[in-house]
Design a protein around this motif. Structure first.
Motif, short mmCIF file in Angstrom:
data_model
loop_
_atom_site.label_atom_id
_atom_site.label_comp_id
_atom_site.label_asym_id
_atom_site.label_seq_id
_atom_site.Cartn_x
_atom_site.Cartn_y
_atom_site.Cartn_z
N GLU A 118 -20.14 7.18 2.78
CA GLU A 118 -20.38 8.61 1.89
C GLU A 118 -19.05 9.15 1.78
N GLU A 119 -17.88 8.41 2.09
CA GLU A 119 -16.76 9.20 1.78
C GLU A 119 -15.98 8.63 0.49
N GLU A 120 -15.13 9.30 0.05
CA GLU A 120 -14.76 9.00 -1.23
C GLU A 120 -12.99 8.75 -0.94
N TYR A 121 -12.54 7.84 -1.47
CA TYR A 121 -11.02 7.54 -1.18
C TYR A 121 -10.23 7.22 -2.57
N VAL A 122 -9.18 7.63 -2.49
CA VAL A 122 -8.19 7.07 -3.67
C VAL A 122 -7.10 6.04 -3.08
N LEU A 123 -7.05 4.92 -3.36
CA LEU A 123 -6.05 4.10 -2.77
C LEU A 123 -5.04 3.60 -3.84
N THR A 168 -15.19 24.35 2.89
CA THR A 168 -14.31 23.54 2.12
C THR A 168 -13.56 22.49 2.93
N CYS A 169 -13.60 21.42 2.71
CA CYS A 169 -12.78 20.03 3.34
C CYS A 169 -11.78 19.60 2.37
N GLU A 170 -10.59 19.69 2.81
CA GLU A 170 -9.43 19.36 2.07
C GLU A 170 -8.98 17.78 1.95
N ASP A 171 -8.42 17.34 0.75
CA ASP A 171 -7.95 16.04 1.04
C ASP A 171 -7.01 15.48 2.21
N GLU A 172 -7.26 14.46 2.63
CA GLU A 172 -6.73 13.94 3.93
C GLU A 172 -6.16 12.69 4.02
N MET A 173 -4.75 12.47 4.00
CA MET A 173 -3.86 11.40 4.11
C MET A 173 -4.40 10.63 5.27
N VAL A 174 -4.99 9.09 5.08
CA VAL A 174 -5.36 8.54 6.33
C VAL A 174 -3.98 7.61 6.72
N ASN A 175 -4.10 7.99 8.23
CA ASN A 175 -3.03 7.37 9.00
C ASN A 175 -2.61 5.87 8.55
N GLU A 176 -1.38 5.70 8.32
CA GLU A 176 -0.91 4.29 8.09
C GLU A 176 -1.61 3.36 8.92
N ALA A 177 -1.57 3.68 10.35
CA ALA A 177 -2.15 2.65 11.28
C ALA A 177 -3.55 2.24 11.28
N ALA A 178 -4.35 3.19 10.12
CA ALA A 178 -5.71 3.00 10.19
C ALA A 178 -5.89 2.39 8.80
N TRP A 179 -4.93 2.21 8.08
CA TRP A 179 -4.99 1.65 6.39
C TRP A 179 -5.81 0.21 6.46
N ASN A 180 -5.46 -0.52 7.29
CA ASN A 180 -6.30 -1.97 7.23
C ASN A 180 -7.80 -1.67 7.34
N GLU A 181 -8.09 -1.25 8.47
CA GLU A 181 -9.39 -1.03 9.02
C GLU A 181 -10.27 -0.29 7.80
N THR A 182 -9.54 0.81 7.46
CA THR A 182 -10.31 1.58 6.36
C THR A 182 -10.67 0.87 4.96
N ILE A 183 -9.52 0.27 4.82
CA ILE A 183 -9.70 -0.73 3.35
C ILE A 183 -10.69 -1.69 3.53
N ILE A 214 0.92 -1.26 0.16
CA ILE A 214 0.22 0.12 -0.11
C ILE A 214 0.94 1.23 -0.02
N ARG A 215 0.87 2.06 -0.95
CA ARG A 215 1.49 3.31 -1.21
C ARG A 215 0.65 4.49 -0.47
N SER A 216 -0.47 4.80 -0.60
CA SER A 216 -1.17 5.81 -0.27
C SER A 216 -2.49 5.52 -0.02
N LEU A 217 -3.19 6.11 0.87
CA LEU A 217 -4.72 6.15 1.01
C LEU A 217 -5.25 7.66 1.31
N VAL A 218 -5.81 8.18 0.61
CA VAL A 218 -6.59 9.64 0.52
C VAL A 218 -7.88 9.57 0.72
N ARG A 219 -8.22 10.31 1.79
CA ARG A 219 -9.68 10.33 1.76
C ARG A 219 -9.96 11.96 0.84
N GLU A 220 -10.75 11.79 -0.11
CA GLU A 220 -11.04 13.05 -0.82
C GLU A 220 -11.70 14.13 -0.29
N GLY A 221 -11.29 15.29 -0.36
CA GLY A 221 -12.08 16.34 -0.07
C GLY A 221 -13.24 16.84 -0.86
#
Length: 149
Positions: free
Chosen positions: A127-132, A85-100, A65-72
């Protein structure tokens, strides 16, 4: 699975594919998808038209996994005036598996390959959008049968 392809992502359309399941552990990345379009150029497609598959299992070999971004996003009022406005947010690496894993029951809007990276654009059930972004050496797609589109 009756049909399997290797490194043929460009011969599928994952637009609006339903994410039934996601499995991510060390060295293991599997995503089960439904409503995947199999393009005529696919090596397993004997028809000359677009077909569809459910319960397609996509595997990425040697995943990292290179990155996981919650889109703004932007919120406007009824008059079209920007409220916040809500900016893009990098998901913390510790939360990657749970989020995915939470992507199950979501929608995959796009899957692109950029070099060795697989870029997933996902509309999650919350209802959040992500880029993995996941890198890997190869991919395989397996499914049991073709369905009419």
């Amino acid at each position: 699975m009756k049909y399997t392809t290797t490194d043929e992502l460009e011969h599928f359309s994952f637009t609006e594919a339903y994410i039934a399941d996601v499995q991510v552990t060390g060295g293991f990345f599997h995503m089960t998808l439904s409503n995947v379009t199999i393009l005529p150029e696919n090596s397993c497609n004997r028809d000359i038209r677009e077909m569809r598959a459910n319960d397609l299992v996509l595997k990425i070999e040697e995943p990292v996994i290179r990155s996981l971004v919650r889109e703004g996003y932007k919120v406007y009022d009824a008059n079209g005036i920007l409220m916040r406005t809500c900016e893009d947010e990098m998901v913390n690496e510790a939360a990657w598996n749970e989020t995915i894993r939470s992507f199950a029951d979501g929608t995959l809007y796009a899957l692109k390959r950029d070099g060795e990276n697989y870029i997933f654009e996902i509309d999650a059930p919350d209802e959040e959008e992500y880029v993995l972004a996941v890198s890997g050496t190869h991919n395989t797609a397996s499914w049991d049968r073709f369905l009419n589109k």
